[in-house]
Design a protein around this motif. Sequence first.
Motif, mmCIF file in Angstrom:
data_model
loop_
_atom_site.group_PDB
_atom_site.id
_atom_site.type_symbol
_atom_site.label_atom_id
_atom_site.label_comp_id
_atom_site.label_asym_id
_atom_site.label_seq_id
_atom_site.Cartn_x
_atom_site.Cartn_y
_atom_site.Cartn_z
ATOM 1 N N ILE A 38 95.451 -15.436 58.242
ATOM 2 C CA ILE A 38 94.822 -14.253 57.634
ATOM 3 C C ILE A 38 93.299 -14.326 57.739
ATOM 4 O O ILE A 38 92.623 -13.307 57.841
ATOM 5 N N LYS A 39 92.784 -15.546 57.754
ATOM 6 C CA LYS A 39 91.336 -15.726 57.920
ATOM 7 C C LYS A 39 90.878 -15.115 59.246
ATOM 8 O O LYS A 39 89.783 -14.572 59.370
ATOM 9 N N LYS A 40 91.775 -15.197 60.256
ATOM 10 C CA LYS A 40 91.466 -14.641 61.585
ATOM 11 C C LYS A 40 91.378 -13.112 61.538
ATOM 12 O O LYS A 40 90.824 -12.493 62.424
ATOM 13 N N MET A 41 91.986 -12.517 60.500
ATOM 14 C CA MET A 41 91.972 -11.053 60.382
ATOM 15 C C MET A 41 90.689 -10.534 59.734
ATOM 16 O O MET A 41 90.493 -9.332 59.633
ATOM 17 N N LYS A 42 89.835 -11.443 59.299
ATOM 18 C CA LYS A 42 88.604 -11.047 58.597
ATOM 19 C C LYS A 42 87.818 -10.040 59.430
ATOM 20 O O LYS A 42 87.563 -10.248 60.614
ATOM 21 N N ARG A 90 91.520 -7.443 50.430
ATOM 22 C CA ARG A 90 91.443 -8.901 50.459
ATOM 23 C C ARG A 90 91.717 -9.434 51.868
ATOM 24 O O ARG A 90 91.069 -10.368 52.328
ATOM 25 N N LEU A 91 92.687 -8.815 52.555
ATOM 26 C CA LEU A 91 93.002 -9.244 53.918
ATOM 27 C C LEU A 91 91.813 -9.009 54.849
ATOM 28 O O LEU A 91 91.530 -9.814 55.731
ATOM 29 N N GLN A 92 91.114 -7.879 54.633
ATOM 30 C CA GLN A 92 89.922 -7.587 55.446
ATOM 31 C C GLN A 92 88.832 -8.634 55.228
ATOM 32 O O GLN A 92 88.030 -8.891 56.112
ATOM 33 N N GLN A 93 88.853 -9.223 54.032
ATOM 34 C CA GLN A 93 87.871 -10.278 53.734
ATOM 35 C C GLN A 93 88.380 -11.651 54.178
ATOM 36 O O GLN A 93 87.695 -12.662 54.043
ATOM 37 N N GLY A 94 89.627 -11.685 54.707
ATOM 38 C CA GLY A 94 90.206 -12.941 55.177
ATOM 39 C C GLY A 94 90.666 -13.842 54.046
ATOM 40 O O GLY A 94 90.780 -15.051 54.201
ATOM 41 N N VAL A 95 90.950 -13.243 52.866
ATOM 42 C CA VAL A 95 91.345 -14.026 51.681
ATOM 43 C C VAL A 95 92.840 -13.871 51.428
ATOM 44 O O VAL A 95 93.373 -12.754 51.418
ATOM 45 N N PHE A 96 93.535 -15.007 51.226
ATOM 46 C CA PHE A 96 94.964 -14.973 50.903
ATOM 47 C C PHE A 96 95.284 -16.169 50.010
ATOM 48 O O PHE A 96 95.421 -17.300 50.462
ATOM 49 N N THR A 97 95.364 -15.916 48.702
ATOM 50 C CA THR A 97 95.570 -17.003 47.734
ATOM 51 C C THR A 97 97.059 -17.208 47.456
ATOM 52 O O THR A 97 97.905 -16.425 47.907
ATOM 53 N N LEU A 98 97.359 -18.233 46.659
ATOM 54 C CA LEU A 98 98.746 -18.465 46.241
ATOM 55 C C LEU A 98 99.267 -17.298 45.398
ATOM 56 O O LEU A 98 100.446 -16.971 45.415
ATOM 57 N N ARG A 99 98.359 -16.642 44.678
ATOM 58 C CA ARG A 99 98.751 -15.469 43.878
ATOM 59 C C ARG A 99 99.227 -14.344 44.804
ATOM 60 O O ARG A 99 100.212 -13.669 44.524
#
Length: 492
Positions: free
Chosen positions: A438-442, A333-342
């Motif tokens: 985290i979006k920058k980590m995409k 998920r981090l590679q996709q730049g996704v980080f939700t509240l979950r």
Amino acid sequence: STWGLSSLDFAKMVLGELGSAISRALRTMSSAMVIDDEVVDALLKELGNALIASDVNVMLVAKMRKNIKAAINLDELAAGVNKRRIIQKAVFDELCKLLDAGREPFKPKKGQANVIMFVGLQGSGKTTTCTKLAHLYQSKGWKVGLVCADTFRAGAFDQLKQNCTKARIPYYGDYTEPNPAAVAFAGVEKFKEEQFEIIIVDTSGRHRQEAALFDEMEEVKDAVNPDSVVFVLDSTIGQAAQEQAAAFKAKIDIAEVILTKLDGHAHGGGALSAVAATQAPIIFIGTGEHIDELEPFEAKSFVSRLLGYGDVQGLVNKITEAGLDNQEELVERLQQGVFTLRDLADQFQNVEKLGSISQLMSMIPGFGSNLIPKGKEQESQERIRKFTSILDSCTAAELDGEVKWIPGRITRVARGSGTSVKLVSELLEEHKRMAGAIKKMKGLKLGKGGMPNMAAMSKMLNPQMLKAMGGQAGLQSMMKQMGASMGGGMGM
């Protein structure tokens, strides 16, 4: 220690202040243009003052200074040798010697009865520590029982019974038998018959070293024939610990030491150096009242963090023990730049598993346990708990970012979590900031444990934080150590 290098919860006041004073002395030495005898003498004087202020025995300090001076004979050092590094190593080695008894701690054997007898003065936290150690062994899969052989103190059995009931640990005691040796023998035999592997015997204490205490202690020892005798020492008594430790050592063969109340007292150095009198290794330190606040002790790891060098191996062990070393789904998920509240809720749970924040900070090179101001850590932990309550009150759609946060939703969540609209809004802002980072980590290449490569890490870190870690070189060194500890796989 018995459990390896894992979580040493640094004694915030003792070690924060002592560590800072020693680090200051080393920094002053490092900034000197020329390293000569005068600079070394000034360092040793400052180092000695810091240790004495923390109540380390004066004779031990004098011996330590002499040993360091002998180890760094400047006249005999070859040209081109890094004198600063030699001096730092000598200080590190001598601090380790001060805390290392040079004896291996007792290692219990699985599948058989291991009897551990506790001794110490009244008020040292002996009964509480018995329960903590029993809980620790139980959590590692051992079959543990506790015997209350303290027939002297009124309410001792009631306290042990209450502790054990809460922790679900089997216990034995006798309200009618006044002879502690008889109670100890009966309890140990009962647990042996029932195939218990760890049998901990809690004995009487007194307000001072009395002949009656020592006679009783020897009688209990003869009755149960323990595999190990653990001396519980109250770290708040400062240099008086030296005399107390020597008195116990003269009467009974102390195998191991547990220091209690090392969670914010300025005289803890006295207790640490008193261990030299017992010639027995410190195995744990008590860092609070709760049942899980008993931390393994290892001299090198302890000194490394004391001086701000960190403890990367300890940090890796801690991550592994908490089961956080393999989070493939999160990495993806981090590679996709996704980080939700979950994801944020999961990370809060991970923080809870890892223990105190200042403890984790002390494991990172360049940081220290005193990075978070005194009294602020509890505040931070409480804030995380409130944030967790907020996230528990969110719906699945809210956690997965499928809906917009309108004022009505914020009010509902605040009411449901027993917090405030202000705190819910703060959490949402914090998440927004983290999600942006985290979006920058995409698209970044992530290694084992979800670590980005070194160049990416240095860009993501706050410049002040990077500087505290020793710049890019310090960060690279830390990541290499983590990579080696995790068996390779770090993106370098």
